[in-house]
Enzyme design. Structure first.
Site, PDB file in Angstrom:
ATOM      1  N   GLY A  45      13.271  15.477  36.011  1.00 62.58           N
ATOM      2  CA  GLY A  45      11.890  15.949  36.104  1.00 62.58           C
ATOM      3  C   GLY A  45      10.936  14.996  35.394  1.00 62.58           C
ATOM      4  O   GLY A  45      11.114  14.696  34.214  1.00 62.58           O
ATOM      5  N   SER A  69      18.063  23.595  27.085  1.00 58.81           N
ATOM      6  CA  SER A  69      16.656  23.566  26.681  1.00 58.81           C
ATOM      7  C   SER A  69      16.295  22.108  26.437  1.00 58.81           C
ATOM      8  O   SER A  69      16.062  21.687  25.311  1.00 58.81           O
ATOM      9  CB  SER A  69      16.452  24.395  25.404  1.00 58.81           C
ATOM     10  N   ASN A 125       8.374  20.740  40.721  1.00 55.61           N
ATOM     11  CA  ASN A 125       9.075  21.680  39.850  1.00 55.61           C
ATOM     12  C   ASN A 125       8.058  22.575  39.152  1.00 55.61           C
ATOM     13  O   ASN A 125       7.434  22.169  38.179  1.00 55.61           O
ATOM     14  CB  ASN A 125       9.905  20.872  38.838  1.00 55.61           C
ATOM     15  N   CYS A 128      10.341  25.116  35.513  1.00 55.70           N
ATOM     16  CA  CYS A 128      11.095  24.761  34.304  1.00 55.70           C
ATOM     17  C   CYS A 128      10.876  25.826  33.229  1.00 55.70           C
ATOM     18  O   CYS A 128       9.744  26.047  32.795  1.00 55.70           O
ATOM     19  CB  CYS A 128      10.670  23.403  33.759  1.00 55.70           C
ATOM     20  N   VAL A 189      17.730  27.499  43.364  1.00 53.67           N
ATOM     21  CA  VAL A 189      16.939  28.037  42.296  1.00 53.67           C
ATOM     22  C   VAL A 189      16.969  27.094  41.099  1.00 53.67           C
ATOM     23  O   VAL A 189      17.922  26.341  40.924  1.00 53.67           O
ATOM     24  CB  VAL A 189      17.481  29.406  41.812  1.00 53.67           C
ATOM     25  N   THR A 191      16.815  27.219  36.804  1.00 53.79           N
ATOM     26  CA  THR A 191      17.661  28.009  35.899  1.00 53.79           C
ATOM     27  C   THR A 191      17.049  29.378  35.586  1.00 53.79           C
ATOM     28  O   THR A 191      15.839  29.572  35.688  1.00 53.79           O
ATOM     29  CB  THR A 191      17.893  27.244  34.589  1.00 53.79           C
ATOM     30  N   GLY A 215      24.990  27.075  36.498  1.00 51.58           N
ATOM     31  CA  GLY A 215      26.440  27.037  36.692  1.00 51.58           C
ATOM     32  C   GLY A 215      26.947  28.238  37.482  1.00 51.58           C
ATOM     33  O   GLY A 215      26.155  29.058  37.973  1.00 51.58           O
ATOM     34  N   THR A 264      25.084  21.563  37.457  1.00 54.85           N
ATOM     35  CA  THR A 264      25.993  21.702  36.318  1.00 54.85           C
ATOM     36  C   THR A 264      27.396  21.178  36.604  1.00 54.85           C
ATOM     37  O   THR A 264      28.050  20.622  35.716  1.00 54.85           O
ATOM     38  CB  THR A 264      26.038  23.197  35.911  1.00 54.85           C
TER      39      THR A 264
HETATM   40  C1  LIG Z   1      20.673  19.966  31.679  1.00 55.38           C
HETATM   41  C2  LIG Z   1      19.804  20.397  32.819  1.00 55.38           C
HETATM   42  C3  LIG Z   1      18.563  19.785  33.014  1.00 55.38           C
HETATM   43  C4  LIG Z   1      17.744  20.172  34.092  1.00 55.38           C
HETATM   44  N1  LIG Z   1      16.549  19.532  34.287  1.00 55.38           N
HETATM   45  C5  LIG Z   1      15.793  19.837  35.385  1.00 55.38           C
HETATM   46  C6  LIG Z   1      14.602  19.110  35.675  1.00 55.38           C
HETATM   47  O1  LIG Z   1      14.215  18.164  34.972  1.00 55.38           O
HETATM   48  N2  LIG Z   1      13.873  19.475  36.774  1.00 55.38           N
HETATM   49  C7  LIG Z   1      14.291  20.504  37.612  1.00 55.38           C
HETATM   50  O2  LIG Z   1      13.624  20.799  38.599  1.00 55.38           O
HETATM   51  N3  LIG Z   1      15.445  21.180  37.355  1.00 55.38           N
HETATM   52  C8  LIG Z   1      16.195  20.862  36.274  1.00 55.38           C
HETATM   53  N4  LIG Z   1      17.368  21.544  36.045  1.00 55.38           N
HETATM   54  C9  LIG Z   1      17.781  22.621  36.984  1.00 55.38           C
HETATM   55  C10 LIG Z   1      18.786  22.115  38.000  1.00 55.38           C
HETATM   56  O3  LIG Z   1      18.237  21.087  38.811  1.00 55.38           O
HETATM   57  C11 LIG Z   1      19.269  23.286  38.903  1.00 55.38           C
HETATM   58  O4  LIG Z   1      18.129  23.842  39.535  1.00 55.38           O
HETATM   59  C12 LIG Z   1      19.971  24.393  38.127  1.00 55.38           C
HETATM   60  O5  LIG Z   1      20.745  23.853  37.088  1.00 55.38           O
HETATM   61  C13 LIG Z   1      20.847  25.266  39.027  1.00 55.38           C
HETATM   62  O6  LIG Z   1      21.871  24.516  39.655  1.00 55.38           O
HETATM   63  P1  LIG Z   1      23.375  24.384  39.034  1.00 55.38           P
HETATM   64  O7  LIG Z   1      23.849  25.770  38.723  1.00 55.38           O
HETATM   65  O8  LIG Z   1      24.179  23.677  40.076  1.00 55.38           O
HETATM   66  O9  LIG Z   1      23.263  23.561  37.780  1.00 55.38           O
HETATM   67  C14 LIG Z   1      18.202  21.183  34.971  1.00 55.38           C
HETATM   68  C15 LIG Z   1      19.442  21.799  34.768  1.00 55.38           C
HETATM   69  C16 LIG Z   1      20.251  21.419  33.712  1.00 55.38           C
HETATM   70  C17 LIG Z   1      21.587  22.084  33.530  1.00 55.38           C
END
Ligand SMILES: Cc1cc2nc3c(=O)[nH]c(=O)nc-3n(C[C@H](O)[C@H](O)[C@H](O)COP(=O)(O)O)c2cc1C
Length: 299
Positions: A45, A69, A125, A128, A189, A191, A215, A264
């Protein structure tokens, strides 16, 4: 047999995309997996100015997931355009710039800069959960969502994906707002807003008290939300939330996603996306599917 998908005029060689924030700009993964095999990469992001991110604990494991976070630590839009984007462009994969922000100005000036950059798409985004100001506040308030999406839309001709927050009661309403304001696609989605307590210290684990849960723990909810969005809008959907393997990927596609993102799972198994792509090919071959798009939204 074809795994190609087309989203808002952009062709992806397969529907598997690295999720923003879990893959940096690809550099840390380049020695472990072939980035050319990926359908696309969504950048970390980006904010208008360089951002150091949040102090304190940033990642915390939970059963079947993690909480984070990070607070949008990133080098800023200008640095991205001059450096990280140049690296990403060396690979034959779709480049998506994920744009975050703390204010309307942040978003619109950032979008105007990205409009002139050699990217394929912008993922806006508005979801966040780890920012004191901005971020999710835009994605959970219908009026603010309308304003920020319209502002960014006015600043760019690049195809615009709007990334929705799951921290709302009726996600389909936000998908409709995005569509009405000119989004070319929806991603979901981000988080889930969550909390953890360190009982020994008698303190919250995270400085902000809350953090984002991702996750496998969130997958069934993300799947239900993807279905709701698919029922609400006509534009393509890029889905994510706990995708670990090809079965998860297929579930999301069957309820309406044209492509998926893996987040994740990249941390626990570096080659998750490559394995999903290989197994998608195998699934299509085994089931006589000549075009992966044929399974999109069959439910
Ligand atoms: C460590 C971490 C950093 C993330 N940073 C961003 C971000 O900068 N911009 C964004 O749109 N989503 C961010 N996300 C959200 C992920 O892109 C994703 O939407 C979310 O983790 C759900 O997918 P997953 O369960 O496969 O991780 C982040 C997620 C994690 C775990």
């Amino acid at each position: 047999m074809s795994l190609k998908v087309n989203i808002a005029g952009v062709e992806f060689k397969n529907p598997v995309i690295a999720a923003s924030g879990t893959f940096g700009f690809g550099e840390e993964y380049k020695d472990y997996i072939d980035l050319n095999k990926l359908g696309g990469i969504s950048s970390k992001g980006l904010t208008l100015r360089k951002n150091p991110g949040n102090p304190g604990i940033r990642i915390y494991e939970t059963p079947a997931g993690i909480m984070n976070s990070i607070g949008l630590q990133n080098p800023g839009v200008d640095h991205f355009i001059d450096n990280e984007l140049v690296f990403m462009r060396k690979y034959d994969t779709v480049v998506i710039a994920n744009l975050g922000g703390h204010s309307y100005d942040d978003y619109s000036i950032g979008a105007a800069k990205l409009d002139k950059a050699d990217i394929d798409m912008i993922e806006l985004n508005i979801s966040c959960p780890n920012l004191k100001e901005g971020g999710m506040a835009f994605g959970t308030d219908p009026q603010k969502a309308r304003e920020v999406i319209s502002l960014v839309r006015a600043e760019t001709k690049h195809p615009l994906i709007v990334k929705l927050s799951p921290n709302v009661t009726h996600i389909g309403e936000f998908a409709k707002i995005a569509q009405d304001c000119g989004a070319d696609a929806i991603s979901l989605v981000n988080t889930f807003n969550a909390m953890a307590v360190d009982v020994r210290k008698r303190k919250f684990v995270f400085n902000n008290k809350t953090a984002g849960l991702s996750g496998p723990a969130i997958k069934p909810i993300a799947l239900r939300m993807t279905y709701e969005v698919a029922q609400a809008v006509d534009i393509p959907i890029i889905a994510m939330g706990g995708i670990m393997d090809v079965e998860d990927c297929l579930e999301f596609m069957m309820v309406g996603a044209s492509a998926i993102q893996v987040g994740t799972a990249n941390f626990s198994k570096l080659d998750t996306m490559i394995e999903i792509i290989d197994n998608l090919e195998k699934y299509c071959a085994d089931n006589n599917i000549s075009d992966i798009n044929d399974i999109v939204g069959i439910l």
